[in-house]
Design an enzyme around this catalytic site. Structure first.
Site, mmCIF file in Angstrom:
data_model
loop_
_atom_site.group_PDB
_atom_site.id
_atom_site.type_symbol
_atom_site.label_atom_id
_atom_site.label_comp_id
_atom_site.label_asym_id
_atom_site.label_seq_id
_atom_site.Cartn_x
_atom_site.Cartn_y
_atom_site.Cartn_z
ATOM 1 N N LYS A 87 19.721 17.013 58.809
ATOM 2 C CA LYS A 87 20.830 17.952 58.777
ATOM 3 C C LYS A 87 21.969 16.759 59.128
ATOM 4 O O LYS A 87 21.906 16.076 60.227
ATOM 5 C CB LYS A 87 20.720 18.696 60.032
ATOM 6 C CG LYS A 87 21.742 19.909 59.787
ATOM 7 C CD LYS A 87 20.984 21.068 60.872
ATOM 8 C CE LYS A 87 22.250 22.088 61.125
ATOM 9 N NZ LYS A 87 21.856 23.180 62.120
HETATM 10 O O1 G3P Z 1 23.164 26.771 62.909
HETATM 11 C C1 G3P Z 1 24.375 26.328 63.455
HETATM 12 C C2 G3P Z 1 24.474 27.487 64.654
HETATM 13 O O2 G3P Z 1 23.598 26.984 65.792
HETATM 14 C C3 G3P Z 1 25.687 27.579 65.382
HETATM 15 O O3 G3P Z 1 25.645 28.905 66.098
HETATM 16 O O4 G3P Z 1 26.491 30.435 67.765
HETATM 17 O O5 G3P Z 1 26.607 27.964 68.224
HETATM 18 O O6 G3P Z 1 28.202 29.021 66.584
HETATM 19 P P1 G3P Z 1 26.871 29.348 66.989
#
Ligand code: G3P
Length: 218
Positions: A87
């Site tokens: 990633k």
């Molecule tokens: O896959 C990306 C994700 O982990 C981000 O999620 O909820 O931190 O915006 P969030």
């Protein structure tokens, strides 16, 4: 549509895998920290543990931000297991590194994508996956699902093979809307996957079927 789980929590990964519908895992440094997994060796071990649970597609995020270091870190992450997808953030050196890693046969997931232009760059660099963060767009009053639809359309126009991986999914409707607009993958918390199971008519219908069965077989 493929389902990935967005966590570094081994119990949650096992639970989703046991359900039989899990196609992969995404992690990031924040998710590792949330599980208390810190330090290089512990983080590598956690990737190994995750790879031992699932069949494929374990996204492991680089923390390097310059071309040479991203490539070197990405190659080391890829050596952990054939299931690893490296990633890489959507920055200039990240795009260059995706191109290089792809040429070395390493799968990549371009992360922190918030615009169609960034998604075009990721596809042109040869990323295996592009990760638009829809929840974080919604947080700033911008339509995250609309971005997924735009990227799906653009990729179809040019036959790009990069898979659209909808990330930062916060609830079941996000997942369903992403399916409607043709996202290849959704990565989400376990609660979103199990949330798809729920319907009150299923619960009341099952209760009635079972009570009628019990009456007839008392
Ligand atoms: O896959 C990306 C994700 O982990 C981000 O999620 O909820 O931190 O915006 P969030």
């Amino acid at each position: 549509m493929e389902f990935f789980i967005d966590t570094a929590n081994l119990d949650e990964i096992r639970e989703a895998y046991d359900l039989g519908v899990l196609d992969g895992v995404t992690t990031n440094p924040s998710l590792m920290a949330k599980e208390g997994v810190t330090g290089h060796d512990n983080i590598i071990q956690r990737y190994k543990d995750i790879c031992n649970i699932v069949d494929d597609n374990v996204s492991a995020e680089v923390v390097a931000t310059t071309f040479d270091e991203i490539v070197s870190e990405g190659m080391n992450l890829a050596k952990i297991d054939d299931k690893i997808v490296v990633k890489v953030p959507m920055i200039k050196d990240g795009v260059k590194a995706i191109k290089k890693l792809t040429s070395e046969g390493i799968r990549t997931n371009c992360t922190l994508v918030f615009s169609p232009g960034q998604a075009i760059l990721a596809a042109k660099a040869g990323a295996s996956y592009v990760s638009p963060f829809i929840g974080r767009l919604d947080d700033i009053a911008t339509d995250g699902v609309a971005l997924i639809e735009q990227i799906v359309n653009i990729y179809q126009n040019y036959g790009y093979e990069t898979n659209v991986l909808a990330a930062s999914i916060r609830h079941t409707m996000h997942l369903i809307q992403c399916a409607e607009v043709g996202a290849d993958v959704a990565t989400c918390p376990l609660s979103v996957i199990t949330g798809l199971l729920k319907h009150p008519l299923t619960d009341s219908g099952l209760e009635k079927f079972l009570s009628d069965y019990r009456k007839g077989n008392a």
